[in-house]
Design an enzyme around this catalytic site. Structure first.
Site, short mmCIF file in Angstrom:
data_model
loop_
_atom_site.label_atom_id
_atom_site.label_comp_id
_atom_site.label_asym_id
_atom_site.label_seq_id
_atom_site.Cartn_x
_atom_site.Cartn_y
_atom_site.Cartn_z
N HIS A 142 32.32 30.02 48.13
CA HIS A 142 32.64 29.55 46.78
C HIS A 142 34.13 29.78 46.54
CE1 HIS A 142 32.43 28.75 42.52
NE2 HIS A 142 32.93 29.94 42.25
N LYS A 163 40.15 29.19 38.84
CA LYS A 163 40.54 28.65 40.15
C LYS A 163 40.82 27.15 40.06
CE LYS A 163 36.74 30.08 42.12
NZ LYS A 163 36.14 30.77 40.95
N ARG A 247 52.83 46.48 43.97
CA ARG A 247 54.04 45.93 43.36
C ARG A 247 55.15 45.69 44.38
NH1 ARG A 247 55.60 49.27 38.05
NH2 ARG A 247 57.06 47.50 37.97
#
Length: 320
Positions: A142, A163, A247
């Site tokens: 999916h 999405k 990060r």
């Protein structure tokens, strides 16, 4: 044991533009399950150890010239012995026409005889590539598959996370949609995954509040693509205040699909983030990493903190 797949001989005939010189009455039942092919020079010489009759057999100029140098009795014996092993199909290349005796044995043993004008090596390469794709191990995931700057990006995440909306924004920015909702993934080699859409939903995309749209009809043929390799996986998830997100880009995340490890990222979603631009940058950055450049590593080296970093890779460390 893994699931085995098959492709009909009729589909091979259609896709590779083959001509049937002889087809048994049971042609609709002939299924090819072996990705390997064979040129039966050794078998025509009488060596059948390790012979696999589930492979498609290819007769080119070498095999036919070898038979021509035999006496009639030797040739008939070699051909009948070979046909008695019941190979699943035989293809003659270079417009070679099989002789009458060979056709008699084909009809006697119900062996399909197919013809092509293509040179032997070129045809063998095309057939092998086709079989690799059709018989490859596969799984359906999916998600949404898009091509961004030549990189195949698989977007995954919970239903309703955005999405499809992100995919349509990428299409508007000049990128291409391969599959929405269901992505069929095939392992076509030891290094490559290829994704495509189920044929019955190809080019369609669901946008909540609007419904189903046909991306090809709205945005044109340049906005879609039938298949694409999968270079990276991006997991879209709602921003979690208690979760620490990478990060620096120092963590090399991967996702396992069909036994292959694919580079992956987790991108948190919250209002104000432009996901299409973020995914564009992620695709370009993934390509740079594959070519040996890592911006986070370079920054740490400039700050004098690069002693503990792993050895820097270069493009020559990768197989293309």
């Amino acid at each position: 044991m893994g699931i085995s797949f098959s492709v009909s001989l009729n589909k091979i005939i259609e896709k590779l533009n083959l001509k049937a010189a002889f087809m048994p009455d049971t042609e609709s039942d002939i299924l090819i399950t072996n990705v390997d092919i064979n040129r039966p020079g050794l078998q025509l010489a009488g060596f059948f150890n390790y012979f696999d009759n589930t492979r498609i057999q290819i007769f080119g100029r070498t095999e036919t010239e070898y038979l021509e140098q035999m006496t009639r009795e030797e040739r008939n014996h070699a051909v009948e012995t070979f046909f008695s092993k019941k190979p699943i199909a035989i293809i003659f290349t270079r417009s070679i026409e099989p002789d009458e005796k060979l056709m008699e044995y084909a009809k006697q043993y119900n062996i399909p005889i197919l013809l092509t004008d293509a040179p032997t090596s070129n045809f063998a390469t095309s057939l092998n590539a086709f079989l690799n794709l059709e018989l490859a191990p596969r799984v359906t995931r999916h998600g949404v598959l898009v091509e961004v700057y030549g990189e195949g990006v698989l977007l995954i995440g919970d239903s309703g996370v955005g999405k499809s909306e992100t995919a349509i924004e990428l299409v508007k920015r000049g990128h291409r949609l391969i599959a929405d909702d269901a992505v069929e993934i095939r392992r076509v080699s030891d290094k490559t995954l290829v994704g495509t859409s189920p044929e019955n939903i190809r080019h369609f995309l669901e946008l909540r509040g609007i419904g189903i749209i046909n991306v090809r009809k709205i945005f044109g043929i340049g906005a879609v693509k039938v298949s694409e390799k999968i270079d990276m996986v991006i997991n879209l998830e709602q921003w979690n205040q208690s979760k620490v997100y990478d990060r620096m880009g120092m963590d090399d995340e991967t996702t396992d699909i069909l036994g292959l490890t694919i580079p992956s990222l987790t991108i948190p979603i919250k209002p104000g983030r432009n996901l299409a631009i973020i995914i564009e940058v992620a695709a370009m950055n993934n390509r740079q990493k594959r070519l040996g450049y890592n911006a986070a590593h370079e920054l740490l080296e400039r700050l004098g903190m690069g002693d503990d970093l792993p050895k820097k890779t270069t493009a020559y460390d990768f197989d293309f």
